[in-house]
Motif scaffolding. Structure first.
Motif, PDB file in Angstrom:
ATOM      1  N   GLY A  78      -2.373  -5.195  -3.540  1.00 57.22           N
ATOM      2  CA  GLY A  78      -3.221  -6.103  -4.306  1.00 57.22           C
ATOM      3  C   GLY A  78      -4.040  -5.414  -5.386  1.00 57.22           C
ATOM      4  O   GLY A  78      -4.623  -6.076  -6.240  1.00 57.22           O
ATOM      5  N   GLU A  79      -4.094  -4.086  -5.366  1.00 64.16           N
ATOM      6  CA  GLU A  79      -4.880  -3.335  -6.362  1.00 64.16           C
ATOM      7  C   GLU A  79      -4.262  -3.469  -7.747  1.00 64.16           C
ATOM      8  O   GLU A  79      -3.051  -3.401  -7.927  1.00 64.16           O
ATOM      9  CB  GLU A  79      -4.924  -1.862  -5.958  1.00 64.16           C
ATOM     10  CG  GLU A  79      -5.784  -1.005  -6.848  1.00 64.16           C
ATOM     11  CD  GLU A  79      -5.900   0.433  -6.343  1.00 64.16           C
ATOM     12  OE1 GLU A  79      -6.133   1.312  -7.173  1.00 64.16           O
ATOM     13  OE2 GLU A  79      -5.743   0.662  -5.125  1.00 64.16           O
ATOM     14  N   ASP A  96       9.715   3.870  -6.815  1.00 68.35           N
ATOM     15  CA  ASP A  96       9.708   4.659  -5.573  1.00 68.35           C
ATOM     16  C   ASP A  96       8.613   5.717  -5.654  1.00 68.35           C
ATOM     17  O   ASP A  96       8.104   6.022  -6.708  1.00 68.35           O
ATOM     18  CB  ASP A  96      11.076   5.307  -5.334  1.00 68.35           C
ATOM     19  CG  ASP A  96      11.490   6.197  -6.494  1.00 68.35           C
ATOM     20  OD1 ASP A  96      10.888   6.103  -7.579  1.00 68.35           O
ATOM     21  OD2 ASP A  96      12.421   6.990  -6.320  1.00 68.35           O
ATOM     22  N   GLY A  97       8.212   6.260  -4.525  1.00 68.84           N
ATOM     23  CA  GLY A  97       7.214   7.325  -4.493  1.00 68.84           C
ATOM     24  C   GLY A  97       5.794   6.803  -4.646  1.00 68.84           C
ATOM     25  O   GLY A  97       5.522   5.618  -4.499  1.00 68.84           O
ATOM     26  N   SER A 124       0.853  -1.192   0.000  1.00 66.53           N
ATOM     27  CA  SER A 124       0.000   0.000   0.000  1.00 66.53           C
ATOM     28  C   SER A 124       0.889   1.242   0.000  1.00 66.53           C
ATOM     29  O   SER A 124       1.907   1.288   0.694  1.00 66.53           O
ATOM     30  CB  SER A 124      -0.901   0.023   1.240  1.00 66.53           C
ATOM     31  OG  SER A 124      -1.805  -1.051   1.203  1.00 66.53           O
ATOM     32  N   PHE A 125       0.513   2.230  -0.803  1.00 72.43           N
ATOM     33  CA  PHE A 125       1.238   3.504  -0.853  1.00 72.43           C
ATOM     34  C   PHE A 125       0.277   4.545  -1.413  1.00 72.43           C
ATOM     35  O   PHE A 125      -0.575   4.249  -2.233  1.00 72.43           O
ATOM     36  CB  PHE A 125       2.503   3.413  -1.716  1.00 72.43           C
ATOM     37  CG  PHE A 125       2.240   3.010  -3.137  1.00 72.43           C
ATOM     38  CD1 PHE A 125       2.081   3.966  -4.128  1.00 72.43           C
ATOM     39  CD2 PHE A 125       2.141   1.668  -3.492  1.00 72.43           C
ATOM     40  CE1 PHE A 125       1.830   3.590  -5.440  1.00 72.43           C
ATOM     41  CE2 PHE A 125       1.898   1.290  -4.798  1.00 72.43           C
ATOM     42  CZ  PHE A 125       1.734   2.255  -5.781  1.00 72.43           C
ATOM     43  N   GLY A 126       0.414   5.788  -0.938  1.00 62.69           N
ATOM     44  CA  GLY A 126      -0.482   6.845  -1.401  1.00 62.69           C
ATOM     45  C   GLY A 126      -1.927   6.403  -1.273  1.00 62.69           C
ATOM     46  O   GLY A 126      -2.365   5.949  -0.227  1.00 62.69           O
ATOM     47  N   SER A 127      -2.690   6.492  -2.355  1.00 62.19           N
ATOM     48  CA  SER A 127      -4.095   6.061  -2.359  1.00 62.19           C
ATOM     49  C   SER A 127      -4.264   4.649  -2.917  1.00 62.19           C
ATOM     50  O   SER A 127      -5.372   4.193  -3.137  1.00 62.19           O
ATOM     51  CB  SER A 127      -4.940   7.049  -3.171  1.00 62.19           C
ATOM     52  OG  SER A 127      -4.499   7.063  -4.517  1.00 62.19           O
ATOM     53  N   VAL A 169      -0.216   4.046 -12.308  1.00 60.59           N
ATOM     54  CA  VAL A 169      -0.968   4.060 -13.563  1.00 60.59           C
ATOM     55  C   VAL A 169      -2.329   3.451 -13.249  1.00 60.59           C
ATOM     56  O   VAL A 169      -2.420   2.287 -12.863  1.00 60.59           O
ATOM     57  CB  VAL A 169      -0.241   3.248 -14.662  1.00 60.59           C
ATOM     58  CG1 VAL A 169      -1.054   3.233 -15.944  1.00 60.59           C
ATOM     59  CG2 VAL A 169       1.152   3.809 -14.911  1.00 60.59           C
ATOM     60  N   TYR A 170      -3.389   4.259 -13.378  1.00 60.65           N
ATOM     61  CA  TYR A 170      -4.729   3.840 -12.966  1.00 60.65           C
ATOM     62  C   TYR A 170      -5.565   3.290 -14.122  1.00 60.65           C
ATOM     63  O   TYR A 170      -5.320   3.608 -15.286  1.00 60.65           O
ATOM     64  CB  TYR A 170      -5.478   5.031 -12.361  1.00 60.65           C
ATOM     65  CG  TYR A 170      -4.980   5.426 -10.999  1.00 60.65           C
ATOM     66  CD1 TYR A 170      -5.481   4.825  -9.853  1.00 60.65           C
ATOM     67  CD2 TYR A 170      -3.998   6.393 -10.864  1.00 60.65           C
ATOM     68  CE1 TYR A 170      -5.018   5.195  -8.602  1.00 60.65           C
ATOM     69  CE2 TYR A 170      -3.528   6.758  -9.615  1.00 60.65           C
ATOM     70  CZ  TYR A 170      -4.040   6.159  -8.490  1.00 60.65           C
ATOM     71  OH  TYR A 170      -3.583   6.512  -7.254  1.00 60.65           O
TER      72      TYR A 170
END
Length: 159
Positions: free
Chosen positions: A33-34, A48-49, A26-29, A53-54
């Motif tokens: 597993g997403e 990193d960061g 998990s990171f940011g929003s 890509v959504y």
């Protein structure tokens, strides 16, 4: 630590195999597993960061998504919206032939094909004028002032 991996799921576009990405942590929003969009290779998305890509977005070639910009590196593009009859976004980007490719709704083609489709669909109405102004902006942004001036010496005014 890697934040995502390429899955076995892929699509083929323009002769390239693009792999769906999956978040490992998990990171940011983004939740672990997403599933994300599609990349050609791991170099297209920084590990990193918080960059991601959504949806069904594609990143390929020399384009690279990183934290400090929507796309960084050698990519030349213009995203403009919410315009036109669909009141949506249109993307213009430099293609491998150093021309401009346009993605607008279900349309994907060269900027010349885009202009022709706009004229066929909208004639000279408000939507046509907006799409053509966006195409003018893309030519100036992506190809530069000298090329833009050369392209537009024989064009009539859009209004």
């Amino acid at each position: 630590m890697k934040k995502y991996e390429l899955t076995a799921e892929f699509i083929e576009q323009w002769g390239k195999k693009l792999f769906r990405i999956k978040a490992l942590i998990s990171f940011g929003s983004v939740e672990a597993g997403e599933l994300g969009g599609y990349v050609e290779k791991e170099d297209n998305l920084a590990q990193d960061g918080d960059a991601w890509v959504y949806g069904n977005a594609w990143v390929y070639g020399n384009a690279r998504v990183c934290d400090d910009a929507r796309v960084c590196g050698d990519a030349d593009y213009l995203l403009i919206g919410r315009i036109g009859s669909r009141f949506s976004f249109t993307t213009f980007f430099k293609n491998k032939d150093k021309g401009i490719t346009v993605s607008c709704g279900c349309f994907l083609g060269t900027i010349a094909e885009f202009r022709a489709k706009v004229t066929d669909t909208h004639g000279n109405n408000k939507h046509a004028k907006m799409y053509n102004l966006a195409a003018d902006m893309a030519e100036l942004q992506i190809l530069g002032e000298e090329h833009f001036d050369k392209l537009n010496t024989n064009k009539s005014e859009p209004f």
